[in-house]
Design a protein around this motif. Structure first.
Motif, PDB file in Angstrom:
ATOM      1  N   ALA A  67     -54.760 -49.364  -1.964  1.00 19.37           N
ATOM      2  CA  ALA A  67     -54.521 -48.449  -2.757  1.00 19.37           C
ATOM      3  C   ALA A  67     -53.842 -47.400  -1.856  1.00 19.37           C
ATOM      4  N   ILE A  68     -54.187 -47.092  -0.416  1.00 15.52           N
ATOM      5  CA  ILE A  68     -53.767 -45.817   0.462  1.00 15.52           C
ATOM      6  C   ILE A  68     -52.224 -45.683   0.322  1.00 15.52           C
ATOM      7  N   PRO A  69     -51.211 -46.714   0.506  1.00 16.58           N
ATOM      8  CA  PRO A  69     -49.861 -46.398   0.617  1.00 16.58           C
ATOM      9  C   PRO A  69     -49.519 -45.852  -0.806  1.00 16.58           C
ATOM     10  N   SER A  95     -58.820 -38.875  -0.154  1.00 17.84           N
ATOM     11  CA  SER A  95     -59.792 -38.718   0.870  1.00 17.84           C
ATOM     12  C   SER A  95     -61.082 -39.521   0.353  1.00 17.84           C
ATOM     13  N   ALA A  96     -61.309 -39.705  -1.026  1.00 13.99           N
ATOM     14  CA  ALA A  96     -62.464 -40.538  -1.265  1.00 13.99           C
ATOM     15  C   ALA A  96     -62.310 -41.938  -0.965  1.00 13.99           C
ATOM     16  N   VAL A  97     -61.039 -42.366  -1.232  1.00 16.72           N
ATOM     17  CA  VAL A  97     -60.596 -43.817  -0.972  1.00 16.72           C
ATOM     18  C   VAL A  97     -60.780 -44.008   0.463  1.00 16.72           C
ATOM     19  N   ALA A  98     -60.552 -43.224   1.474  1.00 17.71           N
ATOM     20  CA  ALA A  98     -60.603 -43.300   2.636  1.00 17.71           C
ATOM     21  C   ALA A  98     -61.940 -43.378   3.199  1.00 17.71           C
ATOM     22  N   VAL A  99     -62.801 -42.316   2.866  1.00 19.12           N
ATOM     23  CA  VAL A  99     -63.965 -42.389   3.102  1.00 19.12           C
ATOM     24  C   VAL A  99     -64.823 -43.962   2.757  1.00 19.12           C
ATOM     25  N   VAL A 307     -41.036 -44.126   0.315  1.00 24.06           N
ATOM     26  CA  VAL A 307     -42.308 -44.123   1.373  1.00 24.06           C
ATOM     27  C   VAL A 307     -42.940 -45.044   1.193  1.00 24.06           C
ATOM     28  N   THR A 308     -43.519 -45.380   0.004  1.00 23.62           N
ATOM     29  CA  THR A 308     -44.561 -46.430  -0.241  1.00 23.62           C
ATOM     30  C   THR A 308     -43.929 -47.730   0.069  1.00 23.62           C
ATOM     31  N   PHE A 309     -42.741 -48.043  -0.245  1.00 17.12           N
ATOM     32  CA  PHE A 309     -42.270 -49.419   0.274  1.00 17.12           C
ATOM     33  C   PHE A 309     -42.173 -49.679   1.805  1.00 17.12           C
ATOM     34  N   ILE A 310     -42.023 -48.401   2.426  1.00  9.85           N
ATOM     35  CA  ILE A 310     -41.930 -48.385   4.067  1.00  9.85           C
ATOM     36  C   ILE A 310     -43.148 -48.705   4.232  1.00  9.85           C
TER      37      ILE A 310
END
Length: 621
Positions: A67-69, A95-99, A307-310
């Motif tokens: 999900a992050i990218p 931020s919530a997903v990263a935590v 950017v998402t693809f990269i």
């Protein structure tokens, strides 16, 4: 044995296995053995809750990584569109997903590591327990270095796989998730990006046969080097006595260098996939930059999607790289599992019958009825032996080396099974009684006593619940108390490996004290005075009188003077009873015993040629 341990040992495969000394069992790299996997699940079953929890944590952190990218791309689009509210929402979710990723990644790694340690503990315990039960006939023909290779190297390979198993699940989920998101986000660019996969599959198809051979050679070389090392360590006294260090070093250096080359080749085959994946990553990135860049410039693709693809391309090949390495680990683990189950499948040929009875309240007798036995069935050591040892009788077994004396006592304790005939203890066939009760009924003192790591008190007590007072009493009875009290810590003195910080005579006296504490009804001495000097032998002879009192005894001795007072002396030659009787009867008969005894109390081995005229036999024995 605990129920958990019993669960981890079952089910056992019925198919025959290669011997531990062969390399046939190692030729399984690259092959997923369903049977091995199914049996391995038996070790995981007691920990299924921990495994399920770890896998759930893996799935969650893998989903977060996927999900992050996408959220980064959304944030870029929001920034380009100058949509502050949308950007703030995206950053909060990011931020919530990263935590969540950090929490569940730590949880998965911790649970996976703990699960691996618990399973490996069960595996080691199962292997150790099984080795306690395997027959001496197996141990006689299996090199200790190969056994240690199974107990250490193979178990470590299995542990490495267990620790990476859940990580492989996460990498696979990431791979599938990223591919799905790429295709959903932009089908054309996604398909172009994934065109590198067929090339990767083709490369792996070429790489796999070479890797199988390389890993097999590495495993064989490691086993050979370990065997040579174990043999040299076990025989270090002989090595130093004969000043063979330089030659042994050269021999081991050759095996170690072969192991180095094999491990280097296996490492090269493992690492070759890393730059390969990096090249494919660069190619996929070039596709995204060129094709995606043109689409952005033409207004057909949003900057955030680019950017998402990269980011996805950069992340896509990381799990590919990790899965390649984990596949190699899985190959090694499959080979290790195969070899571990070879150990657990070694037949326990000496075991209790379902209806075995305990020996108790029986006469302390030993009887051989027409016994024929050989370590190799084609070459019998004993030929139709019939012998009866009555209660509280001291019977000495004498004869030249190879005449079958040690075989008789080994069969009495049921270390081996007879080929023909019966061995009876207390009137019961040893195959019909429990091994535990047989072991408590019969005590043994060997030529070179084996003392374990621990204190003198621990070694005398051994497998009994004797009090310190009983231990001291036994030590006094066999004349061991005085020298023990002269030691710095008395009965608390720690012993070195096999008691090497004591003299041979002191070790033998401790073994006598151990036998006295165990209080067996039947006592067997196998060359207990062979390595003792004449001065120490006086103390040994006093200890023997204490041990013999009120017990049925079987004594093996080469020194004829040491068994003169035996109730009966049995003379063996070439696996047959040549003559028997007490000392006076045998002297009167004028046979082999009489000739040897009158030759300055010689041993049978000293003058067997002179008496029998059989030089060929003396050479064979």
């Amino acid at each position: 044995m605990s129920d958990t341990l019993k669960e981890t040992q079952a089910p056992r495969r019925k198919t025959p296995r290669a011997s531990l000394g062969s390399s046939e069992g190692d030729d399984i790299f690259g092959t997923f053995d369903v049977g091995v996997a199914r049996r391995f699940l038996a070790f995981l079953t007691p920990h299924k809750r921990a495994m399920a929890t770890a896998q759930i944590a893996v799935l969650i952190y893998a989903a977060c990584q996927v999900a992050i990218p996408a959220m980064v791309g959304q944030a870029v689009n929001a920034a380009v569109a100058r949509d502050g509210a949308r950007l703030d929402r995206t950053l909060m979710i990011f931020s919530a997903v990263a935590v969540a990723y950090a929490i569940f990644f730590f949880t998965a790694e911790w649970l996976s590591s703990r699960l691996a340690q618990r399973v490996i503990f069960d595996v080691r315990r199962a292997m150790f327990a099984h080795f306690q039960d395997v027959s001496l006939s197996f141990m006689d023909k299996t090199h200790v270095g190969r056994i240690m290779s199974r107990l250490q190297g193979d178990v470590n390979a299995l542990q490495e796989f267990l620790e990476s198993m859940n990580g492989a699940l996460g990498d696979f989920v990431m791979l599938v998730g990223i591919a799905a998101v790429l295709l959903i986000t932009d089908l054309k660019l996604g398909l172009l990006t994934l065109t590198v996969l067929p090339a990767l599959i083709a490369i792996r198809a070429v790489w796999l046969p070479y890797s199988k051979k390389s890993f097999r050679v590495a495993r064989d070389a490691s086993s050979t080097a370990n065997s040579a090392l174990a043999e040299n360590i076990n025989g270090i006294r002989t090595v130093q006595e004969s000043r063979r260090e330089a030659l042994n070093f050269e021999l081991y250096k050759e095996k170690a260098f072969e192991n180095f080359k094999a491990q280097n080749g296996a490492s090269w085959m493992t690492q070759i996939m890393v730059p390969t994946v990096d090249v494919l990553t660069g190619f996929a990135m070039a596709v995204v930059v060129v094709v995606g860049g043109e689409a952005v410039l033409g207004g057909h693709l949003a900057v955030g999607v680019m950017v998402t693809f990269i980011l996805y391309v950069n992340r896509f090949f990381e799990p590919v790289r990790m899965l390649s390495m984990q596949y190699t680990i899985m190959q090694r683990a499959m080979a290790a599992g195969h070899r571990i189950f070879e150990v657990l499948d070694v037949a326990v040929t000496i075991s209790d019958k379902p209806d075995a009875i305990p020996l108790k309240d029986v006469a302390a007798t030993v009887e051989f009825r027409n016994v024929t036995f050989g370590y190799d069935p084609k070459r019998p050591i004993l030929h139709d032996i019939s012998l009866t040892v009555r209660p509280k009788e001291v019977v000495a077994l004498v004869g030249p080396t190879g005449s079958g004396k040690t075989s008789i006592i080994a069969l009495t304790h049921r270390f081996y099974e007879v080929d023909q005939g019966q061995v009876l203890v207390g009137g019961h066939d040893v195959r019909d009684v429990t091994l535990d009760s047989l072991g408590k009924t019969i005590g043994m003192v060997l030529q070179e006593p084996f003392l374990f790591t621990g204190t003198i008190e621990d070694n005398i007590r051994y497998n009994t619940a004797a009090s310190l007072e009983r231990i001291v009493e036994a030590a006094k009875s066999v004349s061991a108390h005085d020298f023990i009290m002269r030691l710095p810590e008395g009965y608390d003195t720690p012993l070195g490996q096999r008691g090497r910080n004591l003299s041979m005579g002191q070790r033998q006296l401790i073994s006598f004290a151990r036998a006295l504490v165990a209080d067996p009804q039947i006592l067997i001495l196998d060359e207990a005075t062979a390595n003792i000097d004449s001065f120490t032998e006086q103390a040994i002879q006093k200890a023997l009188k204490v041990l013999f009192a009120g017990r049925t005894c079987m004594v093996i001795a080469h020194r004829l003077a040491t068994i003169r007072d035996a109730d009966r002396i049995v003379v063996l030659q070439q696996g047959r009873i040549l003559e028997q009787g007490d000392h006076d009867e045998l002297m009167a008969n004028g046979g082999l015993y009489s000739h040897l005894y009158t030759s300055a109390h010689a041993s049978f081995d000293d003058q067997v040629v002179a008496v029998t005229g059989d030089a060929e036999f003396a050479t064979r024995t």
